[in-house]
Design a protein around this motif. Structure first.
Motif, PDB file in Angstrom:
ATOM      1  N   ILE A 143       0.826  -1.170   0.039  1.00 20.43           N
ATOM      2  CA  ILE A 143       0.108  -0.029  -0.155  1.00 20.43           C
ATOM      3  C   ILE A 143       0.873   1.159  -0.096  1.00 20.43           C
ATOM      4  O   ILE A 143       0.365   2.490   0.001  1.00 20.43           O
ATOM      5  CB  ILE A 143      -0.989  -0.013   1.073  1.00 20.43           C
ATOM      6  N   GLY A 144       2.271   0.976  -0.155  1.00 21.66           N
ATOM      7  CA  GLY A 144       3.189   2.395  -0.346  1.00 21.66           C
ATOM      8  C   GLY A 144       3.419   2.998   0.981  1.00 21.66           C
ATOM      9  O   GLY A 144       3.018   2.650   1.812  1.00 21.66           O
ATOM     10  N   CYS A 145       3.869   4.104   0.617  1.00 23.47           N
ATOM     11  CA  CYS A 145       4.507   4.907   1.723  1.00 23.47           C
ATOM     12  C   CYS A 145       3.499   6.295   1.975  1.00 23.47           C
ATOM     13  O   CYS A 145       2.631   6.510   0.994  1.00 23.47           O
ATOM     14  CB  CYS A 145       5.964   5.326   1.451  1.00 23.47           C
ATOM     15  N   PRO A 146       3.710   7.361   2.831  1.00 26.18           N
ATOM     16  CA  PRO A 146       2.826   8.367   2.819  1.00 26.18           C
ATOM     17  C   PRO A 146       2.917   9.132   1.796  1.00 26.18           C
ATOM     18  O   PRO A 146       2.140   9.909   1.445  1.00 26.18           O
ATOM     19  CB  PRO A 146       3.485   9.125   4.321  1.00 26.18           C
ATOM     20  N   GLU A 147       3.997   9.100   1.140  1.00 30.42           N
ATOM     21  CA  GLU A 147       4.313  10.049  -0.198  1.00 30.42           C
ATOM     22  C   GLU A 147       3.402   9.616  -1.120  1.00 30.42           C
ATOM     23  O   GLU A 147       2.868  10.277  -2.024  1.00 30.42           O
ATOM     24  CB  GLU A 147       5.712   9.860  -0.767  1.00 30.42           C
ATOM     25  N   ASP A 148       3.047   8.265  -1.090  1.00 32.86           N
ATOM     26  CA  ASP A 148       2.084   7.603  -2.521  1.00 32.86           C
ATOM     27  C   ASP A 148       0.791   8.005  -1.772  1.00 32.86           C
ATOM     28  O   ASP A 148      -0.117   7.918  -2.703  1.00 32.86           O
ATOM     29  CB  ASP A 148       2.516   6.254  -2.452  1.00 32.86           C
ATOM     30  N   ARG A 149       0.524   7.871  -0.724  1.00 33.33           N
ATOM     31  CA  ARG A 149      -0.747   7.778  -0.129  1.00 33.33           C
ATOM     32  C   ARG A 149      -1.873   8.906  -0.608  1.00 33.33           C
ATOM     33  O   ARG A 149      -2.894   8.605  -0.945  1.00 33.33           O
ATOM     34  CB  ARG A 149      -0.893   7.935   1.386  1.00 33.33           C
ATOM     35  N   LEU A 167       2.560   3.205  -6.258  1.00 36.12           N
ATOM     36  CA  LEU A 167       3.840   3.296  -5.632  1.00 36.12           C
ATOM     37  C   LEU A 167       4.922   4.291  -6.172  1.00 36.12           C
ATOM     38  O   LEU A 167       5.185   4.333  -7.469  1.00 36.12           O
ATOM     39  CB  LEU A 167       4.502   1.602  -5.475  1.00 36.12           C
ATOM     40  N   CYS A 168       5.461   4.699  -5.467  1.00 39.94           N
ATOM     41  CA  CYS A 168       6.622   5.679  -6.021  1.00 39.94           C
ATOM     42  C   CYS A 168       8.041   4.463  -6.162  1.00 39.94           C
ATOM     43  O   CYS A 168       7.546   3.330  -5.839  1.00 39.94           O
ATOM     44  CB  CYS A 168       7.366   6.434  -4.682  1.00 39.94           C
ATOM     45  N   GLU A 169       8.936   4.879  -6.649  1.00 43.05           N
ATOM     46  CA  GLU A 169      10.144   4.040  -7.203  1.00 43.05           C
ATOM     47  C   GLU A 169      10.814   3.282  -6.053  1.00 43.05           C
ATOM     48  O   GLU A 169      10.774   2.104  -6.202  1.00 43.05           O
ATOM     49  CB  GLU A 169      11.178   4.943  -7.872  1.00 43.05           C
ATOM     50  N   GLY A 170      10.895   3.856  -4.886  1.00 46.47           N
ATOM     51  CA  GLY A 170      11.361   2.975  -3.792  1.00 46.47           C
ATOM     52  C   GLY A 170      10.496   1.927  -3.137  1.00 46.47           C
ATOM     53  O   GLY A 170      11.006   1.167  -3.015  1.00 46.47           O
ATOM     54  N   CYS A 171       9.126   2.460  -3.102  1.00 45.27           N
ATOM     55  CA  CYS A 171       8.154   1.196  -2.744  1.00 45.27           C
ATOM     56  C   CYS A 171       7.997   0.151  -3.814  1.00 45.27           C
ATOM     57  O   CYS A 171       7.901  -1.063  -3.296  1.00 45.27           O
ATOM     58  CB  CYS A 171       6.895   1.936  -2.429  1.00 45.27           C
ATOM     59  N   ARG A 172       8.188   0.541  -4.973  1.00 47.65           N
ATOM     60  CA  ARG A 172       8.056  -0.455  -6.101  1.00 47.65           C
ATOM     61  C   ARG A 172       9.431  -1.554  -6.104  1.00 47.65           C
ATOM     62  O   ARG A 172       9.192  -2.686  -6.029  1.00 47.65           O
ATOM     63  CB  ARG A 172       8.145   0.064  -7.455  1.00 47.65           C
TER      64      ARG A 172
HETATM   65 ZN   LIG Z   1       6.579   5.125  -1.678  1.00 48.00          ZN
END
Ligand SMILES: [Zn+2]
Ligand SMILES: [Zn+2]
Length: 424
Positions: A168-174, A229-234
């Motif tokens: 579900i990604g990070c707070p930046e993706d939310r 998802l951002c690159e980091g989360c992906r």
């Molecule tokens: Zn992220």
């Protein structure tokens, strides 16, 4: 008038506890083998811990938490889950300052005011782990592997279980994902249940785990978090999938899986049973990289899971209870039968001696006839009955009867422990 147990807070009776003890012992051993150490946090916490940790808009906090003021008006709560408590303790005792990853486990009762049903009670029991201090997706894989290992130890077949997985990604993706969900649900606002209409404003992610059929239907083609998802989360998720493949752990991608707690980030998962019907999750967990900071600690990532013991026991209960279970049912090996009142003191003394020597032994306290007491001895499952008669005792002996063969012999009181141990 009879006082009864509170609804949804059942007693666990002596005939049930051996299975509980067995499962608890297996779970503890599995945790220890994976390097987790037990932490015991209190059942009562400040209510604010959960509204800040778990989330004000979650069902757990919003609807199901037992909240009450103490005598000074401080608002307290019966813990509805343990992750927030463990993280509070982690911060409070400076466990982060010790460096490395803190690997903690817990086991104990939790409380939620829900509609009681099979395998779901208001007082229920959870076992769980928290690994705090690393972002490494290999740790996510370890935690998931541990969940599988517990099931294997308990003899649950892999084919009967499956792992639901999502990120579900990070707070930046939310914010972007939340916006996409809102756009998806707004046109259907009128058809959503009243809770979901509220969730649409507060946190549209929560609509995804609503149990109302109409909401589920509307949620079916909702945007998927993995697409936001951002690159980091992906990269994190990709690595995790690589580790799971390497460990031979199968998974099913489930875009609806967001878990009912606000603290989750990135990985979320559920291990579910195919034998349980609609409420099929045996355990669930995921990453909570913002929770330590949200509760006042330094930014520290974490990952863990929690499972319900009731569910596990429900799934295990349909099978033959394992042999290990029966070893925990400790009936007496030896049953004492003082023939008259006069022999009672000697009986108590011998009983205390045998027990201190580790020999499970018992006698009758219901004041019944010798014949009735002999029946009780046979029913108890004891292998040996000791008759204490005036005449034998005056010679310093008791009469031992093997309850299976009926064979009898006289044994000096001083040699009883050796005699009984020799018989095995
Ligand atoms: Zn992220
Ligand atoms: Zn709904």
């Amino acid at each position: 008038m009879r006082v009864e147990a509170v609804r949804g807070m059942p007693d666990i009776l002596p005939e049930e506890t051996p299975l509980w003890q067995y499962v608890e012992a297996e779970v503890r051993e599995a945790f220890a083998i994976y390097g987790y150490r037990e932490i015991r946090t209190p059942i009562v916490e400040r209510a604010e811990l959960f509204s800040r940790g778990v989330g004000e808009a979650t069902d757990i906090v919003h609807k199901e938490m037992y909240v009450f003021p103490d005598k000074k008006g401080q608002l307290l709560a019966l813990r509805p889950e343990a992750t927030a408590s463990v993280v509070r303790a982690y911060i409070e005792h400076g466990l982060h300052a010790r460096g490395g990853v803190a690997k903690l486990y817990y086991l104990g009762p939790m409380f939620r005011y829900e509609k009681p049903q099979k395998g779901r009670k208001r007082q229920f029991h959870q076992y769980g782990v928290e690994a705090i201090g690393s972002l490494d997706p290999a740790l996510d894989a370890e935690v998931i592997d541990l969940a599988w290992y517990i099931m294997e130890r308990l003899g649950l077949r892999r084919e009967g279980l499956f792992l639901r997985l999502n990120s579900i990604g990070c707070p930046e993706d939310r914010p972007r994902y939340r916006e996409a969900l809102r756009e998806h649900f707004v046109p259907h606002r009128e058809r959503l249940c009243p809770d979901c209409q509220r969730r649409l404003e507060e946190n549209p992610l929560r609509i995804l785990d609503c149990k109302v059929p109409t909401c589920q239907e509307i949620a079916r083609d909702a945007p998927r978090s993995v697409d936001y998802l951002c690159e980091g989360c992906r990269a994190h998720f990709r690595e995790l999938l690589g580790y799971l493949d390497a460990l031979g752990l199968a998974y099913e991608m489930d875009p609806k899986l967001v878990r009912g707690l606000d603290y989750y980030t990135r990985t979320v998962f559920e291990l579910a049973s195919r034998d349980l019907g609609a409420q099929d999750a045996l355990l669930g967990g995921g990453r909570y990289d913002g929770l330590v900071e949200a509760l006042g600690g330094p930014p520290t990532p974490g990952v863990g899971f929690a499972g319900g013991l009731e569910r596990l026991i429900l799934v295990l209960g349909v099978r033959e209870p394992p042999d290990k279970c029966f070893r925990l049912i400790h009936g007496p090996d030896v049953y004492l039968l003082p023939v008259g009142e006069g022999e009672k003191i000697e009986a108590l003394r011998i009983l205390a001696q045998l027990r201190r020597a580790g020999i499970p032994s018992d006698m009758d306290y219901a004041g019944r006839s010798l014949r009735k007491r002999l029946q009780a001895a046979a029913r108890s499952g004891a292998r040996c009955a000791l008759f204490l008669g005036e005449e034998e005792l005056s010679r310093g002996e008791v009469k031992a009867r093997d309850l299976a063969s009926g064979e009898e012999e006289y044994v000096p009181v001083g040699e009883l422990v050796d005699y009984l141990k020799r018989r095995g």
